[in-house]
Design an enzyme around this catalytic site. Structure first.
Site, short mmCIF file in Angstrom:
data_model
loop_
_atom_site.label_atom_id
_atom_site.label_comp_id
_atom_site.label_asym_id
_atom_site.label_seq_id
_atom_site.Cartn_x
_atom_site.Cartn_y
_atom_site.Cartn_z
N ASN A 83 78.46 36.30 40.15
CA ASN A 83 77.37 35.35 40.40
C ASN A 83 75.98 35.91 40.08
O ASN A 83 75.19 35.26 39.39
CB ASN A 83 77.42 34.85 41.85
N LEU B 49 79.97 19.78 49.18
CA LEU B 49 81.28 20.04 49.77
C LEU B 49 81.54 19.10 50.96
O LEU B 49 82.65 18.59 51.13
CB LEU B 49 81.36 21.51 50.21
N GLY B 50 80.50 18.86 51.76
CA GLY B 50 80.65 17.95 52.90
C GLY B 50 81.06 16.56 52.43
O GLY B 50 81.91 15.89 53.04
N ASN C 218 79.85 31.85 32.96
CA ASN C 218 80.67 32.98 33.42
C ASN C 218 81.29 33.76 32.26
O ASN C 218 81.29 34.99 32.26
CB ASN C 218 81.78 32.48 34.34
N ALA D 147 82.80 20.87 43.82
CA ALA D 147 82.15 19.56 43.94
C ALA D 147 80.67 19.74 43.62
O ALA D 147 80.09 20.77 43.95
CB ALA D 147 82.31 19.01 45.35
N ASN E 247 82.76 36.98 43.58
CA ASN E 247 81.39 36.47 43.55
C ASN E 247 80.37 37.60 43.35
O ASN E 247 79.37 37.41 42.66
CB ASN E 247 81.07 35.69 44.83
N LYS F 245 87.41 36.81 47.73
CA LYS F 245 86.46 35.90 47.06
C LYS F 245 85.11 36.60 46.89
O LYS F 245 84.45 36.47 45.86
CB LYS F 245 86.34 34.62 47.89
N ALA G 215 75.70 17.44 54.82
CA ALA G 215 76.12 16.30 53.98
C ALA G 215 75.79 16.56 52.51
O ALA G 215 75.23 15.71 51.82
CB ALA G 215 75.43 15.03 54.48
P1 NAD Z 1 74.78 21.78 49.44
O1 NAD Z 1 73.43 22.41 49.37
O2 NAD Z 1 75.15 20.72 48.46
O3 NAD Z 1 75.01 21.16 50.91
C1 NAD Z 1 74.54 21.73 52.07
C2 NAD Z 1 74.02 20.61 52.95
O4 NAD Z 1 73.70 21.13 54.24
C3 NAD Z 1 72.73 19.95 52.41
O5 NAD Z 1 72.92 18.56 52.34
C4 NAD Z 1 71.69 20.30 53.46
O6 NAD Z 1 70.70 19.29 53.63
C5 NAD Z 1 72.56 20.41 54.70
N1 NAD Z 1 71.96 21.17 55.80
C6 NAD Z 1 71.29 22.35 55.76
N2 NAD Z 1 70.85 22.67 56.99
C7 NAD Z 1 71.24 21.69 57.82
C8 NAD Z 1 71.07 21.43 59.22
N3 NAD Z 1 70.40 22.30 59.99
N4 NAD Z 1 71.61 20.32 59.76
C9 NAD Z 1 72.29 19.43 58.98
N5 NAD Z 1 72.48 19.61 57.64
C10 NAD Z 1 71.95 20.71 57.08
O7 NAD Z 1 75.83 22.97 49.37
P2 NAD Z 1 77.39 22.88 48.99
O8 NAD Z 1 77.55 23.03 47.52
O9 NAD Z 1 77.99 21.70 49.65
O10 NAD Z 1 77.93 24.22 49.63
C11 NAD Z 1 78.06 24.40 51.03
C12 NAD Z 1 78.78 25.74 51.28
O11 NAD Z 1 80.10 25.63 50.74
C13 NAD Z 1 78.13 26.93 50.55
O12 NAD Z 1 78.28 28.09 51.33
C14 NAD Z 1 78.93 27.04 49.28
O13 NAD Z 1 78.91 28.33 48.71
C15 NAD Z 1 80.32 26.68 49.78
N6 NAD Z 1 81.18 26.17 48.71
C16 NAD Z 1 80.81 25.08 47.99
C17 NAD Z 1 81.65 24.63 46.99
C18 NAD Z 1 81.28 23.42 46.14
O14 NAD Z 1 82.07 23.09 45.24
N7 NAD Z 1 80.17 22.75 46.36
C19 NAD Z 1 82.86 25.29 46.72
C20 NAD Z 1 83.19 26.40 47.48
C21 NAD Z 1 82.35 26.84 48.49
O1 KPL Z 2 83.08 30.98 42.96
C1 KPL Z 2 82.44 30.98 41.92
C2 KPL Z 2 81.03 30.54 42.03
O2 KPL Z 2 80.45 30.08 41.04
O3 KPL Z 2 80.48 30.64 43.15
C3 KPL Z 2 83.06 31.49 40.64
C4 KPL Z 2 84.47 32.01 40.92
C5 KPL Z 2 82.20 32.58 40.07
C6 KPL Z 2 83.26 30.36 39.65
O4 KPL Z 2 82.10 29.90 39.08
#
Ligand code: NAD
Ligand code: KPL
Length: 294
Positions: free
Chosen positions: A185, A10-11, A195, A121, A181, A177, A7
């Site tokens: 990153n 992204l969730g 970046n 997000a 990264n 991707k 949650a």
């Molecule tokens: P985040 O840290 O905001 O969310 C992860 C959530 O998972 C946290 O709320 C955490 O408490 C929960 N969690 C962890 N272990 C858990 C468990 N055992 N049971 C239940 N919940 C648990 O991370 P995020 O930014 O939402 O990113 C999640 C994934 O998506 C990452 O791999 C990230 O790289 C990828 N992603 C995110 C975005 C973005 O815009 N946020 C974009 C592209 C990819």
């Molecule tokens: O995916 C990205 C990240 O920050 O994880 C890039 C493409 C580098 C954009 O910030």
């Protein structure tokens, strides 16, 4: 019912955009049962309140979205997949590579799919989720039973209004991707810069060519289409320019004191190099430097 495991940013983006009443977060064992209330700020339109219930033990999800960080995914799946019917499709949203293959090997009886998204997000405050950047989401199967569910999964997720597509070769898309990264990153985290500022740093200029040589060899070893080091550098620098004002997700994690996903980006490339006898000194150096940032 679409269940969302993780949650976080992204969730919550998926929870806020999928039809209300059709989503629930998967609780950690013993987690409070009060619904989650947060404000959602869309790209267009006004900020609105969102309420998402927790999945109850008697409820059977028809789809599971896994939105934990890569390093938490196996633990989260181990706790939850035994409770979920084996015909429920599971979509893995983690960045990088490694966690998807582990999950697919660990749970061969479940339909496993993976997604890669350029949606952005974040949560500037605990109860505020901001849809910061509009992007595309690609979904593809990691195993044969995942393939059988692909079209229906995409149909469900399209209801969010986000741009969701099927992908016949999700591993290649995840690799594309990963290349970006791996080239952006870690550098931004080490240099503590946005970046676009990377391109001016001598540390980046010194290491980007040898890094791209390593990645080019690793793509060959992994059976991915050939890409020359120069092509890879041009792609990485192009994304750095296009996202010039971004704080990368890795730098954001470092600044917030969170674990990074380095082990699934440059760290994954190091492990792959070890398997295939490819020298990965630069990936190793970047991985270690990021691991020591905390
Ligand atoms: P985040 O840290 O905001 O969310 C992860 C959530 O998972 C946290 O709320 C955490 O408490 C929960 N969690 C962890 N272990 C858990 C468990 N055992 N049971 C239940 N919940 C648990 O991370 P995020 O930014 O939402 O990113 C999640 C994934 O998506 C990452 O791999 C990230 O790289 C990828 N992603 C995110 C975005 C973005 O815009 N946020 C974009 C592209 C990819
Ligand atoms: O995916 C990205 C990240 O920050 O994880 C890039 C493409 C580098 C954009 O910030």
């Amino acid at each position: 019912m679409i269940a969302i495991l993780g949650a976080g940013s992204l969730g919550r983006l998926w929870a806020a955009t999928l039809p209300a009443g059709q989503v629930a977060f998967v609780p950690r064992p013993g987690q409070a049962t009060e619904p989650v209330h947060f404000r959602f700020c869309p790209i267009r339109g006004v900020t609105r309140p969102v309420t998402v219930p927790w999945l109850q033990s008697r409820q059977t999800p028809s789809l599971l979205l896994v939105t934990t960080k890569a390093g938490d995914t196996l633990t989260a799946l181990n706790a939850n997949l035994p409770l979920i019917p084996t015909n429920t499709p599971v979509v893995l949203f983690q960045n990088g590579l490694g966690s998807q293959q582990h999950a697919t090997e660990a749970w061969p009886d479940h339909p496993i799919l993976a997604a890669t998204t350029t949606e952005g997000a974040n949560r500037p405050e605990a109860d505020l989720t901001v849809h910061a950047g509009e992007g595309e989401t690609w979904i593809g199967a990691m195993n044969a039973s995942g393939e059988a569910h692909l079209a229906e999964v995409v149909r469900w997720l399209v209801q969010s209004g986000l741009n969701v597509h099927t992908e016949s070769d999700i591993l290649s898309r995840l690799w594309q991707k990963l290349v970006i990264n791996a080239g952006i990153n870690a550098f931004t985290a080490i240099l503590n810069c946005q970046n676009g500022q990377l391109l001016e740093h001598t540390f980046f200029q010194q290491w980007i060519d040898p890094l791209c040589q390593e990645i080019s060899q690793l793509l060959n070893s992994a059976g991915q289409p050939e890409q020359t080091p120069d092509t890879l550098r041009a792609r990485i620098e192009n994304v750095a320019r296009k996202t010039a004002a971004n704080t990368s997700s890795m730098l954001a994690d470092v600044l917030a004191g969170r674990d990074t996903e380095i082990d699934f980006i440059n760290g994954y490339l190091v492990r792959l190099g070890q398997q295939h006898g490819v020298d990965t000194q630069v990936n190793q150096m970047l991985t270690e430097r990021v691991q020591h940032l905390k």
